[in-house]
Design an enzyme around this catalytic site. Structure first.
Site, PDB file in Angstrom:
ATOM      1  N   THR A 223      -0.466   5.910   5.882  1.00 15.15           N
ATOM      2  CA  THR A 223       0.341   5.730   7.016  1.00 15.15           C
ATOM      3  C   THR A 223      -0.413   6.082   8.349  1.00 15.15           C
ATOM      4  O   THR A 223      -0.308   5.321   9.154  1.00 15.15           O
ATOM      5  CB  THR A 223       1.842   6.456   7.197  1.00 15.15           C
TER       6      THR A 223
ATOM      7  N   GLY B  38      -2.668   3.343   8.886  1.00 13.78           N
ATOM      8  CA  GLY B  38      -1.732   2.068   9.291  1.00 13.78           C
ATOM      9  C   GLY B  38      -1.660   1.899  10.557  1.00 13.78           C
ATOM     10  O   GLY B  38      -1.580   0.978  11.237  1.00 13.78           O
TER      11      GLY B  38
ATOM     12  N   GLU C 257       0.741  -1.727   3.740  1.00 13.04           N
ATOM     13  CA  GLU C 257       1.326  -1.147   2.506  1.00 13.04           C
ATOM     14  C   GLU C 257       0.976   0.002   2.876  1.00 13.04           C
ATOM     15  O   GLU C 257      -0.655   0.531   2.466  1.00 13.04           O
ATOM     16  CB  GLU C 257       0.522  -1.775   1.368  1.00 13.04           C
TER      17      GLU C 257
ATOM     18  N   CYS D  17       0.285   5.621  -4.441  1.00 11.24           N
ATOM     19  CA  CYS D  17       1.306   5.655  -3.546  1.00 11.24           C
ATOM     20  C   CYS D  17       2.660   5.730  -3.979  1.00 11.24           C
ATOM     21  O   CYS D  17       3.727   5.859  -3.384  1.00 11.24           O
ATOM     22  CB  CYS D  17       1.227   4.147  -2.540  1.00 11.24           C
TER      23      CYS D  17
HETATM   24  P1  NAD Z   1      -7.018   5.661   4.040  1.00 14.62           P
HETATM   25  O1  NAD Z   1      -6.022   5.345   4.986  1.00 14.62           O
HETATM   26  O2  NAD Z   1      -7.863   6.917   4.542  1.00 14.62           O
HETATM   27  O3  NAD Z   1      -8.115   4.374   4.077  1.00 14.62           O
HETATM   28  C1  NAD Z   1      -7.793   3.034   3.617  1.00 14.62           C
HETATM   29  C2  NAD Z   1      -8.870   2.111   4.126  1.00 14.62           C
HETATM   30  O4  NAD Z   1      -8.814   2.191   5.802  1.00 14.62           O
HETATM   31  C3  NAD Z   1     -10.420   2.583   3.846  1.00 14.62           C
HETATM   32  O5  NAD Z   1     -11.158   1.473   3.519  1.00 14.62           O
HETATM   33  C4  NAD Z   1     -10.727   3.204   5.221  1.00 14.62           C
HETATM   34  O6  NAD Z   1     -12.068   2.990   5.307  1.00 14.62           O
HETATM   35  C5  NAD Z   1     -10.284   2.242   6.226  1.00 14.62           C
HETATM   36  N1  NAD Z   1     -10.071   2.767   7.529  1.00 14.62           N
HETATM   37  C6  NAD Z   1      -9.994   4.073   7.956  1.00 14.62           C
HETATM   38  N2  NAD Z   1     -10.025   4.248   9.204  1.00 14.62           N
HETATM   39  C7  NAD Z   1      -9.736   2.942   9.440  1.00 14.62           C
HETATM   40  C8  NAD Z   1      -9.568   2.207  11.025  1.00 14.62           C
HETATM   41  N3  NAD Z   1      -9.266   2.787  12.140  1.00 14.62           N
HETATM   42  N4  NAD Z   1      -9.293   0.901  11.010  1.00 14.62           N
HETATM   43  C9  NAD Z   1      -9.420   0.066   9.973  1.00 14.62           C
HETATM   44  N5  NAD Z   1      -9.761   0.756   8.691  1.00 14.62           N
HETATM   45  C10 NAD Z   1     -10.017   1.888   8.618  1.00 14.62           C
HETATM   46  O7  NAD Z   1      -6.681   5.876   2.702  1.00 14.62           O
HETATM   47  P2  NAD Z   1      -7.077   6.132   1.411  1.00 14.62           P
HETATM   48  O8  NAD Z   1      -7.318   7.552   1.394  1.00 14.62           O
HETATM   49  O9  NAD Z   1      -8.138   5.183   0.871  1.00 14.62           O
HETATM   50  O10 NAD Z   1      -5.900   5.749   0.333  1.00 14.62           O
HETATM   51  C11 NAD Z   1      -4.966   6.525  -0.057  1.00 14.62           C
HETATM   52  C12 NAD Z   1      -3.525   6.116   0.843  1.00 14.62           C
HETATM   53  O11 NAD Z   1      -3.378   4.846   0.383  1.00 14.62           O
HETATM   54  C13 NAD Z   1      -2.192   6.917   0.581  1.00 14.62           C
HETATM   55  O12 NAD Z   1      -1.766   7.307   1.653  1.00 14.62           O
HETATM   56  C14 NAD Z   1      -1.402   6.046  -0.341  1.00 14.62           C
HETATM   57  O13 NAD Z   1      -0.119   6.057  -0.273  1.00 14.62           O
HETATM   58  C15 NAD Z   1      -1.934   4.879   0.231  1.00 14.62           C
HETATM   59  N6  NAD Z   1      -1.564   3.592  -0.610  1.00 14.62           N
HETATM   60  C16 NAD Z   1      -0.672   2.717  -0.480  1.00 14.62           C
HETATM   61  C17 NAD Z   1      -0.424   1.913  -1.311  1.00 14.62           C
HETATM   62  C18 NAD Z   1       0.874   0.827  -1.062  1.00 14.62           C
HETATM   63  O14 NAD Z   1       0.697  -0.417  -1.776  1.00 14.62           O
HETATM   64  N7  NAD Z   1       1.823   0.993  -0.347  1.00 14.62           N
HETATM   65  C19 NAD Z   1      -1.028   1.406  -2.414  1.00 14.62           C
HETATM   66  C20 NAD Z   1      -2.198   2.337  -2.695  1.00 14.62           C
HETATM   67  C21 NAD Z   1      -2.434   3.407  -1.651  1.00 14.62           C
END
Ligand code: NAD
Length: 509
Positions: free
Chosen positions: A245, A248, A265, A299
Site C-alpha cells: 500500500t 501504491g 492491487e 496479500c
Molecule cells: P513493493 O511495494 O515493495 O514493490 C512492488 C513493486 O513496486 C516492485 O516491482 C518495486 O520495484 C516497485 N516499486 C517500488 N517503488 C516504486 C515506485 N516509487 N514507483 C513505481 N514502482 C515502484 O511490494 P513487494 O514487497 O514486492 O510485495 C509485497 C506487497 O505486495 C505486500 O504488501 C502484498 O500484500 C502486496 N501484494 C498485493 C497483492 C494483491 O493482489 N492485492 C498481491 C500480491 C502482493
C-alpha cells in the site's frame, strides 16, 4: 532422519544450466535480452542465501527504449490484429508455459522461497490459464451503436497503447499473466517491471512468450529505478500495479503527473471469522491454508484469526497441532509446506514483528522447527509462529507482517467479529467458517472487503471470478471478464443517423 538423508531427498536443481549459461539477465526488449548494461544487482537463492543470478538495472534510457519499442509494436502490429489472431498467439503462449512448467516453477521456488510443488500446481497453472482464458474472450469487447433520433453514436473500445505492469515478488508468473493477458487480448502491448527480489521466472517466461509473439509486444525492465521511470514516461497511458500500500500511494501520486489511469492491487490484513457453529476441523484446515500458504507471503493471508469465545481454546489447540504437522523445508523438496522467506530484509522484518509482539506481552502458542544443515545456514528462514490472545492494541493485529506469523483473537458476538474485522485500513479478503449459510451471507455483506471465502480458502486458480480489494487494499478487479474492460477506453464517434433533421444552433424557425 539424518541431515544427509534430508539433503539427499532434495532433487538437484534443473535450472542450474540455464542460470549458468546467462551471466547477466538484461532487460528484455523487442524480442531479445539487452546486452551490455553494466549496473547490476544479485538475485539470491532463498534457502541458502547464495548467488543465483545477476540482473541488470535498467537505466531511464533503457526504460524509454522499451516503451518506444512497445509503442512501435502496438502501432505496427498488435493493435490492428483481429482479436482472434491475438487470441490464437496467446493460446500458443499458454502452451509454451505448460511445456516449461517444471522450469518456471523451479525458478519461482528458488528465488521466492515458495514450495516448488505449490508453484507448479497453482502459480504456473494460473499463469497459462490466464492466457487461455483471455485468448478465449478477446473478441467479446466490441463496439456498439447507440441511436438517438437524428444522431447515432458509434462507440469503439480502444486499447490504451503501452501498459506498464509493475509487479511484486511473491507470485511472479501468476501476476505477470493476470496483468499481461487481459491487456494484450484487447490490443495493448506491455512493459513488465518484476519485483527485484524475484525477476528470473518472469524474464524467462517473457523470453519464452517471445518465441510466438511479435517482438516488442511483451517486454521487461528491471531494478528499483525502472518502476518510477516507466510511470514518468508520457507514452505509458495505463499502469497496473500490485505491491504494498505504501508503494501504491507513490505510484498513484506519480501517475497523477500525466493523469494516467492506474489499477492498484495492494496489501491486506485479512480476517478469518470462526463462528460459534463452525465445524472445528474444517475451520482449522481453512486457517492453516489461509495463514501459512506461500510462507505467509500473501496479500490474501488470513493473518488475523478471530475465534468465538466458546471455541477459542479447542480451536487454538487443534490449530497449533496442525501447524506442528507442516513441513518446513527446502522449496525443491516435494514434501515441503513452508520454505524460507524471499530475502534478508523480509526475514528481518518478520523477526522484528515477532520480537515486538513478544515485547507487547502476547502469548506465543507455537514456534515451528527449522531445517538444520550448514548448507541452509545462510538462508532466509523464519520459524512459523502462532500468537494467542491478540487484541486490537497489538501491532500485528493492524500491520501486514508478510510472513508465517498468525494472530489469534477472540470475539463474543457476530457484531463484534465484524467490528474487529473491519477495524483496519485494508480491505482485501475475509473468510467465514459457519454451518449456517444465511448467517454467512448476512456477515459477508457487512465485511468491508473485495472477497469473502466461506468454509474454504483454496488458492487453486479461479480465473473468471473477480479479485481485488477496497479501502487501503486498492481498486480495480483482476482475473475476470470485467478486467478486459479496464484495458480499453470508449471512443464515441457521432454521425447523422438519417432519421430526421439534426438540430442546429441557433434554432431556425
Ligand atoms: P513493493 O511495494 O515493495 O514493490 C512492488 C513493486 O513496486 C516492485 O516491482 C518495486 O520495484 C516497485 N516499486 C517500488 N517503488 C516504486 C515506485 N516509487 N514507483 C513505481 N514502482 C515502484 O511490494 P513487494 O514487497 O514486492 O510485495 C509485497 C506487497 O505486495 C505486500 O504488501 C502484498 O500484500 C502486496 N501484494 C498485493 C497483492 C494483491 O493482489 N492485492 C498481491 C500480491 C502482493
Amino acid at each position: 532422519m539424518t541431515v544427509d538423508a534430508i539433503i539427499g531427498r532434495v532433487p538437484a536443481p534443473r535450472t542450474d544450466e540455464l542460470l549458468g549459461a546467462r551471466p547477466i539477465w538484461g532487460s528484455f526488449i523487442a524480442g531479445s535480452f539487452v546486452q551490455g548494461e553494466a549496473d547490476t544487482f544479485d538475485v539470491l537463492e532463498c534457502s541458502t542465501g547464495r548467488h543465483l543470478a545477476r540482473v541488470a538495472n535498467a537505466s531511464v534510457a533503457t526504460v524509454d527504449r522499451a516503451v518506444a519499442d512497445a509503442r512501435r509494436a502496438y502501432e505496427d502490429v498488435w493493435r490492428d490484429m483481429s482479436p482472434r489472431e491475438r487470441g490464437s498467439l496467446m493460446r500458443q503462449v499458454a502452451a509454451v508455459i505448460r511445456e516449461h512448467a517444471e522450469e518456471l516453477a523451479e525458478l519461482c521456488a528458488r528465488e521466492v522461497g515458495k514450495p516448488k510443488r505449490d508453484a507448479l500446481r497453482v502459480d504456473v497453472v494460473s499463469s497459462h490459464t490466464n492466457f487461455d482464458y483471455y485468448a478465449g474472450i478477446a473478441d467479446t469487447v466490441h463496439g456498439e451503436i447507440i441511436h438517438q433520433g437524428p444522431v447515432e453514436a458509434r462507440v469503439a473500445y480502444e486499447p490504451y497503447g503501452v501498459v506498464a505492469a509493475i509487479l511484486p515478488f511473491n507470485w511472479p508468473v501468476q501476476h505477470l499473466a493476470k496483468k499481461c493477458a487481459p491487456a494484450l487480448a484487447v490490443g495493448n502491448t506491455v512493459v513488465v517491471k518484476p519485483g527485484e527480489q524475484a525477476p528470473l521466472a518472469i524474464l524467462r517466461l517473457i523470453e519464452l512468450a517471445n518465441q510466438v509473439l511479435p517482438p516488442g509486444v511483451m517486454n521487461a525492465v528491471n531494478g528499483m529505478a525502472a518502476g518510477p521511470a516507466l510511470i514518468a514516461n508520457s507514452r505509458i497511458e495505463r499502469v497496473t500495479f500490485t505491491g504494498s500500500t505504501a508503494t501504491g500511494r507513490k505510484v498513484m501520486a506519480a501517475a497523477a503527473q500525466h493523469v494516467t489511469y492506474v489499477t492498484l492491487e495492494l496489501g491486506g490484513k485479512n480476517a478469518l471469522l470462526v463462528l460459534d457453529d463452525a465445524d472445528l476441523d474444517a475451520a482449522v484446515t481453512v486457517a492453516i491454508e489461509g495463514m501459512f500458504y506461500n510462507n505467509g507471503m500473501a496479500c490474501t493471508s488470513t493473518s488475523r484469526i478471530l475465534v468465538h469465545d466458546s471455541l477459542y481454546d479447542a480451536f487454538a489447540e487443534r490449530f497449533v497441532a496442525a501447524a506442528g504437522g507442516l513441513v518446513v523445508g527446502e522449496p525443491l523438496d516435494s514434501r515441503t509446506d513452508i520454505g524460507p522467506l524471499v530475502d534478508r530484509r523480509q526475514q528481518d522484518r518478520v523477526e522484528t514483528y515477532v520480537n515486538l509482539t513478544m515485547d507487547e506481552g502476547a502469548k506465543l502458542l507455537f514456534e515451528g522447527e527449522l531445517p538444520e544443515h550448514p548448507q541452509w545456514s545462510g538462508g532466509f528462514w523464519v520459524k512459523p509462529r502462532i500468537f494467542g490472545e491478540i487484541t486490537r492494541a497489538n501491532t500485528i493485529a493492524r500491520e501486514e507482517v508478510f510472513g508465517p506469523v498468525a494472530a489469534l483473537m477472540r470475539f463474543s458476538s457476530d457484531d463484534e467479529a465484524v467490528e474487529i474485522a473491519n477495524d483496519t485500513d485494508y480491505g482485501l479478503t475475509a473468510a467465514i467458517c459457519t454451518r449456517d449459510e444465511t448467517r454467512a451471507t448476512r456477515l459477508a455483506t457487512r465485511l468491508e472487503v473485495g472477497m469473502v471465502f466461506v468454509n474454504q480458502y483454496t488458492r487453486r486458480t479461479f480465473v473468471g471470478s473477480p479479485f481485488g480489494g477496497v479501502k487501503g487494499s486498492g481498486f480495480g478487479r483482476e482475473y475476470s471478464a470485467e478486467t478486459l474492460h479496464e484495458f480499453v477506453r470508449a471512443k464515441n464517434v457521432r454521425f447523422p443517423s438519417g432519421h430526421g433533421e439534426v438540430p442546429t444552433w441557433p434554432p431556425r424557425g
